[in-house]
Write a protein that holds these residues in place. Structure first.
Motif, PDB file in Angstrom:
ATOM      1  N   ALA A   1     -34.903 -67.149  -0.289  1.00  0.00           N
ATOM      2  CA  ALA A   1     -35.926 -67.140  -1.348  1.00  0.00           C
ATOM      3  C   ALA A   1     -37.034 -68.143  -1.027  1.00  0.00           C
ATOM      4  O   ALA A   1     -38.224 -67.845  -1.203  1.00  0.00           O
ATOM      5  CB  ALA A   1     -35.292 -67.455  -2.699  1.00  0.00           C
ATOM      6  N   GLU A   2     -36.651 -69.316  -0.540  1.00  0.00           N
ATOM      7  CA  GLU A   2     -37.654 -70.331  -0.168  1.00  0.00           C
ATOM      8  C   GLU A   2     -38.579 -69.808   0.925  1.00  0.00           C
ATOM      9  O   GLU A   2     -39.745 -70.178   1.001  1.00  0.00           O
ATOM     10  CB  GLU A   2     -36.962 -71.602   0.346  1.00  0.00           C
ATOM     11  CG  GLU A   2     -36.372 -72.469  -0.761  1.00  0.00           C
ATOM     12  CD  GLU A   2     -35.348 -73.475  -0.208  1.00  0.00           C
ATOM     13  OE1 GLU A   2     -34.566 -73.991  -1.018  1.00  0.00           O
ATOM     14  OE2 GLU A   2     -35.337 -73.731   1.016  1.00  0.00           O
ATOM     15  N   ALA A   3     -38.021 -68.951   1.789  1.00  0.00           N
ATOM     16  CA  ALA A   3     -38.819 -68.394   2.884  1.00  0.00           C
ATOM     17  C   ALA A   3     -39.651 -67.199   2.424  1.00  0.00           C
ATOM     18  O   ALA A   3     -40.288 -66.538   3.233  1.00  0.00           O
ATOM     19  CB  ALA A   3     -37.905 -67.994   4.042  1.00  0.00           C
ATOM     20  N   GLY A   4     -39.618 -66.917   1.113  1.00  0.00           N
ATOM     21  CA  GLY A   4     -40.433 -65.831   0.573  1.00  0.00           C
ATOM     22  C   GLY A   4     -39.813 -64.455   0.718  1.00  0.00           C
ATOM     23  O   GLY A   4     -40.497 -63.443   0.561  1.00  0.00           O
ATOM     24  N   ILE A   5     -38.531 -64.413   1.033  1.00  0.00           N
ATOM     25  CA  ILE A   5     -37.843 -63.125   1.178  1.00  0.00           C
ATOM     26  C   ILE A   5     -37.241 -62.733  -0.172  1.00  0.00           C
ATOM     27  O   ILE A   5     -36.607 -63.568  -0.821  1.00  0.00           O
ATOM     28  CB  ILE A   5     -36.735 -63.241   2.255  1.00  0.00           C
ATOM     29  CG1 ILE A   5     -37.371 -63.491   3.622  1.00  0.00           C
ATOM     30  CG2 ILE A   5     -35.854 -61.990   2.281  1.00  0.00           C
ATOM     31  CD1 ILE A   5     -36.394 -63.912   4.700  1.00  0.00           C
ATOM     32  N   PRO A   6     -37.460 -61.472  -0.625  1.00  0.00           N
ATOM     33  CA  PRO A   6     -36.902 -61.080  -1.923  1.00  0.00           C
ATOM     34  C   PRO A   6     -35.376 -60.995  -1.863  1.00  0.00           C
ATOM     35  O   PRO A   6     -34.830 -60.275  -1.024  1.00  0.00           O
ATOM     36  CB  PRO A   6     -37.514 -59.704  -2.187  1.00  0.00           C
ATOM     37  CG  PRO A   6     -37.907 -59.184  -0.842  1.00  0.00           C
ATOM     38  CD  PRO A   6     -38.205 -60.375   0.023  1.00  0.00           C
TER      39      PRO A   6
END
Lengths: 266, 228
Positions: A258-263
């Motif tokens: 999530a921190e890496a912007g992955i849903p």
């Protein structure tokens, strides 16, 4: 959009969940329902059970495990290992599996993938591919066009013991055409190394097929999971040891994604 | 659910393994609920049940044909007219009037039709292609701000389930109710589609609550306590 999935893999033999490194030092890892419930609690998106039983005598012992887990844990369950026939698929689905994974049997008889998908739908048929980067000698082997194959990955069967002389990317394309709804792609070079996925392999297969690809083999850190999705283009990431040994929880892995912007489903 | 025991019938018309549905409903019941869950192919058992779950796996033409052949169609219509009924996946699609899949008439209990995803050439926000079937966890929006302009308050079956929760989907076709008022949950997958529909005593989801972990069980629990 769809969440990217994190899938812990549980090895099963003789009716028990076990853990070990490269099949050495197997030991009882506890009650399958408890382990499955713990991963579910942590937010696992699916569970994969791999039957590592060497003989067909012990094979049926996975059915009660799947039944027990399916009655208590309400997320998708995939079962692989020693699946040979459409009848095997039926029995595993009836025991509570949502998806069934072919490996060696699909290589020996590709028609079984077509038949199983026609009968039960592509959504429940997975093909597992064990792939290994070709050696310099193997690169000189002639391909379908008579020219040397060049760099790439070969498919192995029988638990990674037999090079079947198929290109992994071409094989992935073929099984997707036959009706496989998903591909579980394991890098044999990376499996057990904790050095990260073979991202080139993952990307090559992800780009080649329209069905979801699960990356497997080599996860040692949470950033490896991020790379498998970001760089490799995987729809899901599968790992065993980092979760079994408590190095990381599923929840920690989800947060990193999530921190890496992955849903992800949090 | 005060008083005597309640029976929930999971309608078995021969399409797929219904055990996970039955077990999830049973699991969702509280200890105090005194619920019996039966997987049944008997029209009389469906008529006698207090609540009915209508699952569905596979292709819509097969599901409709088997519902007819099994003699359960009338019992399902009776249930839809008289008691809480929960449709799941193709069990949801069958509630509508028509499906593009095999040009199949549905039960016509909710006006509208079922259409195939048309996502060729479209890209997801991360640049990847949309895949059909949609297979995996996606978000369901049931609050005011995400749905159509004019929508009623969140349906009571969403009680305690946060807006935008993830549920597990496996499907290539989706419902398109004629009346937006029958849409009680929406999901985005290249297109915004109705992932939950409802009318009076009917509630149905495209996703699989029985594979959707805690939020799926919460939805079944709310169904067991629903008195429309």
């Amino acid at each position: 959009m769809l969440a990217k999935r994190i899938i812990p893999c549980l090895d099963v033999t003789g009716g028990r969940v076990v853990k070990g490194v490269n099949f050495v030092g197997l030991r009882d890892a506890g009650d399958p329902v408890e382990i499955a419930a713990r991963y579910n609690e942590q937010g696992a998106d699916e569970l994969t059970f791999l039957d590592i039983t060497a003989t067909s005598d012990g094979r049926d012992l996975i059915l009660p495990i799947i039944e027990a887990v399916a009655s208590q844990v309400f997320i998708p369950l995939t079962v692989g290992g020693g699946v040979r026939t459409v009848e095997d698929v039926r029995r595993l689905l009836n025991a509570g599996a949502d998806k069934v994974s072919f490996n060696s049997a699909a290589i020996a008889n590709p028609q079984v993938v077509r038949d199983a998908a026609a009968k039960y739908g592509s959504q429940c048929i997975v093909v597992a591919i064990d792939a290994k980067r070709r050696s310099a000698e193997e690169e000189r082997r002639p391909g379908p066009d008579g020219q040397p194959l060049g760099p790439g990955w070969d498919v192995y069967s029988h638990g990674g013991r037999r090079n079947v002389g198929l290109d992994a990317v071409a094989w992935a394309r073929r099984v997707a055409e036959l009706g496989a709804g998903e591909i579980l792609l394991t890098s044999m070079d990376r499996d057990g190394t904790q050095a990260g996925f073979d991202l080139e392999l993952t990307r090559a297969v992800s780009d080649a097929v329209d069905v979801p690809v699960i990356a497997s083999g080599g996860v040692g850190t949470l950033d490896h999971l991020v790379d498998g999705i970001r760089v490799g283009g995987a729809d899901a990431v599968l790992a065993a040891s980092i979760f079994h040994y408590g190095t990381y929880t599923i929840a920690q892995a989800k947060r990193r994604l999530a921190e890496a912007g992955i849903p992800v489903r949090l | 659910m005060a008083g005597g025991r309640e029976t929930v019938a999971v309608v078995d018309y021969g399409m797929g393994n219904l055990r996970s549905v039955a077990q999830a409903v049973l699991h969702a019941a509280r200890v105090s609920d005194r619920v019996d869950v039966v997987v049944t192919a008997s029209p009389q058992a469906v008529r006698d049940a207090h609540r009915v779950v209508l699952p569905g796996q596979g292709a819509m033409p097969d599901c409709m044909a088997e519902l007819e052949r099994s003699g359960l169609r009338e019992a399902v219509l009776h249930a839809a007219a008289t008691k809480p009924l929960f449709g799941v996946c193709v069990g949801m699609q069958m509630l509508l009037e028509h499906s593009e899949e095999g040009d199949t008439p549905g039960l016509g209990l909710i006006p509208g039709r079922v259409v195939r995803f048309r996502l060729d050439g479209q890209r997801q926000p991360d640049g990847s292609r949309y895949k059909v079937p949609q297979m995996g966890w996606n978000r369901v929006w049931h609050g005011f701000e995400h749905g159509a302009a004019e929508r009623p308050a969140a349906h009571p079956l969403w009680a305690g389930i946060p807006d935008g929760s993830y549920f597990y989907f496996v499907h290539s076709f989706h419902a398109h109710p004629a009346d937006p008022g029958h849409t009680v949950g929406v999901t985005d997958y290249g297109v915004r589609f109705a992932s939950a529909i409802a009318r009076d005593n009917l509630f149905a989801t495209q996703f699989h609550p029985e594979k959707s972990a805690a939020q799926g069980l919460a939805l079944y629990r709310n169904f067991l306590h629903w008195n429309p």
